[in-house]
Design a protein around this motif. Structure first.
Motif, PDB file in Angstrom:
ATOM      1  N   HIS A  90     -15.595  -8.667  -5.787  1.00  0.00           N
ATOM      2  CA  HIS A  90     -14.287  -9.324  -5.762  1.00  0.00           C
ATOM      3  C   HIS A  90     -14.023  -9.812  -4.350  1.00  0.00           C
ATOM      4  O   HIS A  90     -14.558  -9.275  -3.388  1.00  0.00           O
ATOM      5  CB  HIS A  90     -13.170  -8.347  -6.124  1.00  0.00           C
ATOM      6  CG  HIS A  90     -13.258  -7.813  -7.511  1.00  0.00           C
ATOM      7  ND1 HIS A  90     -13.113  -8.594  -8.633  1.00  0.00           N
ATOM      8  CD2 HIS A  90     -13.475  -6.551  -7.958  1.00  0.00           C
ATOM      9  CE1 HIS A  90     -13.227  -7.837  -9.710  1.00  0.00           C
ATOM     10  NE2 HIS A  90     -13.455  -6.589  -9.329  1.00  0.00           N
ATOM     11  N   CYS A 101     -17.596  -4.470  -7.149  1.00  0.00           N
ATOM     12  CA  CYS A 101     -16.761  -4.001  -8.268  1.00  0.00           C
ATOM     13  C   CYS A 101     -17.461  -2.824  -8.947  1.00  0.00           C
ATOM     14  O   CYS A 101     -18.612  -2.940  -9.353  1.00  0.00           O
ATOM     15  CB  CYS A 101     -16.538  -5.118  -9.284  1.00  0.00           C
ATOM     16  SG  CYS A 101     -15.642  -4.535 -10.742  1.00  0.00           S
ATOM     17  N   PRO A 102     -16.772  -1.694  -9.071  1.00  0.00           N
ATOM     18  CA  PRO A 102     -17.391  -0.525  -9.718  1.00  0.00           C
ATOM     19  C   PRO A 102     -17.481  -0.643 -11.239  1.00  0.00           C
ATOM     20  O   PRO A 102     -18.192   0.119 -11.857  1.00  0.00           O
ATOM     21  CB  PRO A 102     -16.464   0.635  -9.340  1.00  0.00           C
ATOM     22  CG  PRO A 102     -15.388   0.070  -8.492  1.00  0.00           C
ATOM     23  CD  PRO A 102     -15.419  -1.417  -8.614  1.00  0.00           C
ATOM     24  N   PHE A 103     -16.733  -1.566 -11.852  1.00  0.00           N
ATOM     25  CA  PHE A 103     -16.813  -1.681 -13.313  1.00  0.00           C
ATOM     26  C   PHE A 103     -16.881  -3.124 -13.777  1.00  0.00           C
ATOM     27  O   PHE A 103     -15.983  -3.595 -14.468  1.00  0.00           O
ATOM     28  CB  PHE A 103     -15.672  -0.933 -14.017  1.00  0.00           C
ATOM     29  CG  PHE A 103     -14.456  -0.659 -13.169  1.00  0.00           C
ATOM     30  CD1 PHE A 103     -14.336   0.556 -12.510  1.00  0.00           C
ATOM     31  CD2 PHE A 103     -13.449  -1.611 -13.033  1.00  0.00           C
ATOM     32  CE1 PHE A 103     -13.225   0.820 -11.721  1.00  0.00           C
ATOM     33  CE2 PHE A 103     -12.328  -1.350 -12.245  1.00  0.00           C
ATOM     34  CZ  PHE A 103     -12.232  -0.130 -11.589  1.00  0.00           C
ATOM     35  N   HIS A 108     -10.602  -6.342 -16.658  1.00  0.00           N
ATOM     36  CA  HIS A 108      -9.700  -5.627 -15.765  1.00  0.00           C
ATOM     37  C   HIS A 108      -9.137  -6.569 -14.732  1.00  0.00           C
ATOM     38  O   HIS A 108      -9.667  -7.641 -14.508  1.00  0.00           O
ATOM     39  CB  HIS A 108     -10.395  -4.449 -15.087  1.00  0.00           C
ATOM     40  CG  HIS A 108     -11.471  -4.845 -14.120  1.00  0.00           C
ATOM     41  ND1 HIS A 108     -12.718  -5.243 -14.513  1.00  0.00           N
ATOM     42  CD2 HIS A 108     -11.473  -4.911 -12.775  1.00  0.00           C
ATOM     43  CE1 HIS A 108     -13.451  -5.518 -13.434  1.00  0.00           C
ATOM     44  NE2 HIS A 108     -12.722  -5.335 -12.376  1.00  0.00           N
ATOM     45  N   ASP A 110      -7.636  -6.921 -10.798  1.00  0.00           N
ATOM     46  CA  ASP A 110      -7.919  -6.263  -9.540  1.00  0.00           C
ATOM     47  C   ASP A 110      -6.662  -5.689  -8.904  1.00  0.00           C
ATOM     48  O   ASP A 110      -5.731  -6.414  -8.605  1.00  0.00           O
ATOM     49  CB  ASP A 110      -8.546  -7.259  -8.572  1.00  0.00           C
ATOM     50  CG  ASP A 110      -9.520  -8.187  -9.279  1.00  0.00           C
ATOM     51  OD1 ASP A 110     -10.045  -7.778 -10.327  1.00  0.00           O
ATOM     52  OD2 ASP A 110      -9.731  -9.294  -8.786  1.00  0.00           O
ATOM     53  N   GLU A 123     -10.838   0.065  -5.604  1.00  0.00           N
ATOM     54  CA  GLU A 123     -10.325  -0.657  -6.759  1.00  0.00           C
ATOM     55  C   GLU A 123      -9.859   0.353  -7.800  1.00  0.00           C
ATOM     56  O   GLU A 123     -10.582   1.288  -8.122  1.00  0.00           O
ATOM     57  CB  GLU A 123     -11.420  -1.544  -7.339  1.00  0.00           C
ATOM     58  CG  GLU A 123     -10.934  -2.383  -8.501  1.00  0.00           C
ATOM     59  CD  GLU A 123     -11.971  -3.395  -8.959  1.00  0.00           C
ATOM     60  OE1 GLU A 123     -13.029  -3.511  -8.327  1.00  0.00           O
ATOM     61  OE2 GLU A 123     -11.700  -4.064  -9.961  1.00  0.00           O
TER      62      GLU A 123
HETATM   63 ZN   LIG Z   1     -13.505  -4.970 -10.395  1.00  0.00          ZN
END
Ligand SMILES: [Zn+2]
Ligand SMILES: [Zn+2]
Ligand SMILES: [Zn+2]
Length: 164
Positions: A90, A101-103, A108, A110, A123
Motif C-alpha cells: 500500500h 500488506c499482510p492480507f 479490506h 486501509d 495495518e
Molecule cells: Zn492491506
C-alpha cells in the motif's frame, strides 16, 4: 487483525513475516496469472525488510543488484506499480511511502497506525469504521473509490519506552 498490529510493535521473529509475505505474493500472482519477476520480488522483499514504510528513493537506494545488475529507477517504479495493483503493498499518502500488506487479496480498506517514534506502520482492519465511511459516502451520493486512514501516534513499544 489485532494480533497482526501487535506483531509490528513487539519484538518478534520478523523473518516469519517476510517468509509469509513472500509466499502470499507467489500465491496472489498465481491467482492473478501475473509474474513475480526477480525485480518485483526483490522490491517486495526490500519493502518487507521492516514494518517501516519506505519511499521510492529509499527503495532505489537500498535495492541490491538483481541477477548481478543494478536495477534502474524506471524498472523500480514499474515494480512498485505492479505490487500496488496486486494489493501486495500500500502507499501511505502522508509520507508518499510504501508498506507491505499482510492480507493481500482480501477485501479490506486501509487503516494504518503510524508511529511517530519508530516509524512503523501497522495495518489494521476496522470494519465498523469502514462501514461508517461507506454509509456516509452513500448518503452524500459520493462514489467512494479509495480510502486510506492514517492514525498518527506512538506504538506500544515506543510508549513503553516513554513510560517512567
Ligand atoms: Zn492491506
Ligand atoms: Zn514482522
Ligand atoms: Zn513505535
Amino acid at each position: 487483525m489485532l494480533s497482526n498490529s501487535r506483531a509490528a510493535y513487539r519484538a518478534h521473529n520478523h523473518q516469519r513475516c517476510i517468509d509469509a509475505a513472500m509466499s502470499r505474493a507467489h500465491e496472489r500472482c498465481a491467482e492473478r496469472r501475473a509474474r513475480l519477476t526477480p525485480i518485483r520480488e526483490a522490491v517486495l522483499a526490500l519493502i518487507w525488510q521492516s514494518h517501516r514504510p519506505l519511499g521510492a528513493y529509499a527503495i532505489a537506494d537500498k535495492l541490491p543488484p538483481v541477477n548481478g545488475k543494478k536495477v534502474q529507477a524506471p524498472s523500480i517504479y514499474r515494480a512498485i506499480d505492479f505490487l500496488l495493483e496486486l494489493g501486495l503493498i500500500h502507499r501511505l499518502p502522508s509520507q508518499n511511502s510504501y508498506i507491505g500488506c499482510p492480507f493481500p487479496g482480501n477485501e479490506h480498506s486501509d487503516v494504518f497506525m503510524v508511529c511517530r517514534g519508530c516509524g512503523s506502520a501497522a495495518e489494521v482492519s476496522a470494519d465498523a469504521l469502514n462501514q461508517i465511511i461507506a454509509d456516509t459516502s452513500q448518503r452524500s451520493g459520493f462514489l467512494l473509490e479509495s480510502q486510506c486512514v492514517e492514525l498518527t501516534g506512538l506504538c506500544l513499544a515506543c510508549r513503553d519506552g516513554e513510560l517512567p
